[in-house]
Design a protein around this motif. Sequence first.
Motif, PDB file in Angstrom:
ATOM      1  N   PRO A  83       0.677  -1.240   0.412  1.00 47.89           N
ATOM      2  CA  PRO A  83      -0.121   0.370  -0.284  1.00 47.89           C
ATOM      3  C   PRO A  83       0.640   1.303  -0.259  1.00 47.89           C
ATOM      4  CG  PRO A  83      -1.077  -1.630   1.373  1.00 47.89           C
ATOM      5  CD  PRO A  83       0.486  -2.070   1.020  1.00 47.89           C
ATOM      6  N   PHE A  84       2.201   1.322   0.875  1.00 50.78           N
ATOM      7  CA  PHE A  84       2.559   2.654   0.571  1.00 50.78           C
ATOM      8  C   PHE A  84       3.183   2.512  -0.486  1.00 50.78           C
ATOM      9  CE2 PHE A  84       6.135   4.469   1.521  1.00 50.78           C
ATOM     10  CZ  PHE A  84       5.923   6.276   2.278  1.00 50.78           C
ATOM     11  N   LEU A  85       4.231   1.794  -1.032  1.00 55.01           N
ATOM     12  CA  LEU A  85       4.286   2.045  -2.358  1.00 55.01           C
ATOM     13  C   LEU A  85       3.502   2.139  -3.524  1.00 55.01           C
ATOM     14  CD1 LEU A  85       7.384  -0.947  -2.226  1.00 55.01           C
ATOM     15  CD2 LEU A  85       7.341   1.597  -1.829  1.00 55.01           C
ATOM     16  N   PHE A  86       2.561   1.831  -2.809  1.00 52.73           N
ATOM     17  CA  PHE A  86       1.388   2.395  -4.285  1.00 52.73           C
ATOM     18  C   PHE A  86       0.697   3.531  -4.315  1.00 52.73           C
ATOM     19  CE2 PHE A  86      -3.143   1.811  -5.808  1.00 52.73           C
ATOM     20  CZ  PHE A  86      -3.072   1.067  -7.196  1.00 52.73           C
ATOM     21  N   LYS A  87       0.558   3.942  -2.707  1.00 49.09           N
ATOM     22  CA  LYS A  87       1.041   5.702  -2.620  1.00 49.09           C
ATOM     23  C   LYS A  87       1.763   6.751  -2.804  1.00 49.09           C
ATOM     24  CE  LYS A  87      -0.499   9.038   0.016  1.00 49.09           C
ATOM     25  NZ  LYS A  87      -2.979   9.638  -0.244  1.00 49.09           N
ATOM     26  N   LEU A 187      11.935   5.955   2.004  1.00 42.56           N
ATOM     27  CA  LEU A 187      12.423   4.318   1.870  1.00 42.56           C
ATOM     28  C   LEU A 187      12.472   3.902   3.552  1.00 42.56           C
ATOM     29  CD1 LEU A 187      15.291   4.229  -0.100  1.00 42.56           C
ATOM     30  CD2 LEU A 187      13.154   2.928  -0.410  1.00 42.56           C
ATOM     31  N   ARG A 188      12.872   5.392   4.261  1.00 44.33           N
ATOM     32  CA  ARG A 188      13.073   4.451   5.883  1.00 44.33           C
ATOM     33  C   ARG A 188      11.632   4.451   6.423  1.00 44.33           C
ATOM     34  NH1 ARG A 188      18.021   4.148   7.582  1.00 44.33           N
ATOM     35  NH2 ARG A 188      19.083   4.316   6.043  1.00 44.33           N
ATOM     36  N   PHE A 189      10.184   5.813   5.976  1.00 47.14           N
ATOM     37  CA  PHE A 189       9.496   5.046   6.523  1.00 47.14           C
ATOM     38  C   PHE A 189       8.871   3.925   6.125  1.00 47.14           C
ATOM     39  CE2 PHE A 189       4.661   5.372   5.667  1.00 47.14           C
ATOM     40  CZ  PHE A 189       4.431   5.978   7.176  1.00 47.14           C
ATOM     41  N   ASN A 190       8.875   3.503   4.881  1.00 42.17           N
ATOM     42  CA  ASN A 190       8.485   2.011   4.413  1.00 42.17           C
ATOM     43  C   ASN A 190       8.544   1.254   5.339  1.00 42.17           C
ATOM     44  OD1 ASN A 190       6.738   0.526   2.457  1.00 42.17           O
ATOM     45  ND2 ASN A 190       8.928  -0.412   1.957  1.00 42.17           N
ATOM     46  N   SER A 191       9.375   1.021   5.688  1.00 37.77           N
ATOM     47  CA  SER A 191       9.931  -0.431   6.889  1.00 37.77           C
ATOM     48  C   SER A 191       9.396   0.054   8.450  1.00 37.77           C
ATOM     49  CB  SER A 191      11.052  -0.729   6.397  1.00 37.77           C
ATOM     50  OG  SER A 191      12.018   0.620   6.963  1.00 37.77           O
ATOM     51  N   GLN A 196       4.354   0.199   8.831  1.00 36.09           N
ATOM     52  CA  GLN A 196       4.435  -1.296   8.676  1.00 36.09           C
ATOM     53  C   GLN A 196       2.745  -0.621   8.776  1.00 36.09           C
ATOM     54  OE1 GLN A 196       5.613  -3.234   8.232  1.00 36.09           O
ATOM     55  NE2 GLN A 196       7.849  -3.035   8.175  1.00 36.09           N
ATOM     56  N   MET A 197       2.325  -0.008   9.863  1.00 38.22           N
ATOM     57  CA  MET A 197       0.599   0.390  10.546  1.00 38.22           C
ATOM     58  C   MET A 197       0.297   0.707   8.825  1.00 38.22           C
ATOM     59  SD  MET A 197      -0.861   0.294  13.838  1.00 38.22           S
ATOM     60  CE  MET A 197      -1.389   1.830  13.704  1.00 38.22           C
ATOM     61  N   TYR A 198       0.403   1.392   8.038  1.00 38.40           N
ATOM     62  CA  TYR A 198       0.081   2.586   7.087  1.00 38.40           C
ATOM     63  C   TYR A 198      -0.267   1.016   6.243  1.00 38.40           C
ATOM     64  CZ  TYR A 198      -0.827   5.314   2.682  1.00 38.40           C
ATOM     65  OH  TYR A 198      -1.836   5.269   1.995  1.00 38.40           O
ATOM     66  N   ASN A 199       0.434   0.133   5.928  1.00 32.85           N
ATOM     67  CA  ASN A 199       0.311  -0.933   4.702  1.00 32.85           C
ATOM     68  C   ASN A 199      -0.449  -2.056   5.386  1.00 32.85           C
ATOM     69  OD1 ASN A 199       2.544  -0.741   3.197  1.00 32.85           O
ATOM     70  ND2 ASN A 199       4.046  -1.476   3.947  1.00 32.85           N
TER      71      ASN A 199
END
Length: 472
Positions: A83-87, A187-191, A196-199
């Motif tokens: 989802p985050f990468l999709f966003k 990049l760091r936010f994604n992990s 993770q909550m966002y994902n």
Amino acid sequence: LFSVKRRKYRLPPGPAPLPLLGNLPQIDKNAPFKSILKFSENYGPVMTLYMGWQRTVVLVGYDAVKEALVDQADDFTGRMPVPFLFKATKGYGLGISNGERWRQMRRFTLTTLRDFGMGRKGMEEWIQEVSEHLRAHLRTFKGKPFDPQFVLSSTVSNVICCLVFGERFAFEDKQFLHLLTIMSKILRFNSSPLGQMYNIFPWLMEHLPGYHQTIFGYIKEARDFIERKIQEHKETLDPSSPRDYIDCFLIRINQEKDNLSSEFNYDNLVSTVLNLFFAGTETTSSTLRYALTVLIKYPKIQEKMQQEIDTVIGKDRCPRMDDRKSLPFSDAVIHEVQRFLDIAPLSLPHYALNDISFRGYTIPKDTVIIPLLHSVLKEEKQWATPRFFNPQHFLDHNGNFKKNPAFMPFSAGKRACVGESLARMELFIFLVSLLQDFTFSCDGGPDSVDLEPEYSSFANLPRSHQIIATAR
Ligand code: HEM
């Protein structure tokens, strides 16, 4: 529900999951790939785990990974729409798309990267130019200790800038530094835990306040920067002489403007450029940084590489890719650095776009698939001393370079890293040219160097060390 599914589909075996949390409590957050490998001692090379509610099939060891990604490539090429990468990419681009969009973007990117020998300037020349600036910058430290992280990531980002924008930025360029900073924060936010909550709950967090909204602002800034560059390219484009990736893409948009099934459009251009920055910077620059750390830890290996380089190339010209076949020891060291670092132990998540039959099991549609690259790069069966740094893994008895099919840091099959040849060119030219000019060491001596990487951002990253570059 889990066990009904298991019976209906004959899912691969795996540990019993807890309601809602699945197997997450049994997985070490700091080294998930190690816990997963441990599970496979009981459940075998094809296992089902639940990451929360998300059903996940893990492939362990060279045989299973190769059989899936290479022999059954058509089934295993799907990508999970994180989802985050999709966003960040609005669902466009190469990295997380599937089907026709992915096929067109992937083929175009591979061809453009390959053909860039025909452009005004080939990638090899760009890398050589960037490497001269890197070495000049290291000389300014005058043998004093420094942390190489920033200078290496700027260097590697600059290679992507050359490829996509056709220009290189100075280390001090404020616009470039800002772009680097926000890219790294994204990049760091994604992990991060919030990422993770966002994902897991994207629809919920989308409208809540918090740091993720700041990150969305950074994404907009990064996209605005790319869009400004695209506008400049449009204004100066000469279709008979494409300068870079953006020019080639704009020419294709124009050529295919009447083709309704064409994916060559503005949104795919912006998001694919973003993909190249995200995927192509941290990976390569961390590998380079790890290589320097390894050479400090093993000074004899460093000396042997320097001797080989001095004999074959000397100090008066920049290395080129043609030199690689005459430098088997250096080539073996670079391969072993990648094997030993194991930068993407879980690869990027694949996805079952349809039900898949594999080794007598069914992997149902919408299952996440993890090819555990860690288990291939460190497999007892494939490597003489998998837990030790040993360049002999890539050398035969006569000292010639020896390939090993289990060398898979870029993954394998149709979805394997699209930047592999570029990354290998960068690692070779940067490292060889650095060793022509410098000897690397650190204040505490080889014993103070810790080669055990830290797991973060889905990656095994080298630890920070202050290093010394002494001019030769
Ligand atoms: C995908 C590793 C450098 C662009 C991947 C994947 C891995 C990987 C493991 C996932 C493959 C899969 O899903 O099976 C690495 C390593 C690198 C590196 C170890 C450097 C040492 C680069 C560079 C670029 C790049 C320099 C850009 C030019 C990409 C892209 C994807 C990808 C766009 C997604 C491909 C797709 O979905 O079809 N990389 N990479 N990578 N990499 Fe790299």
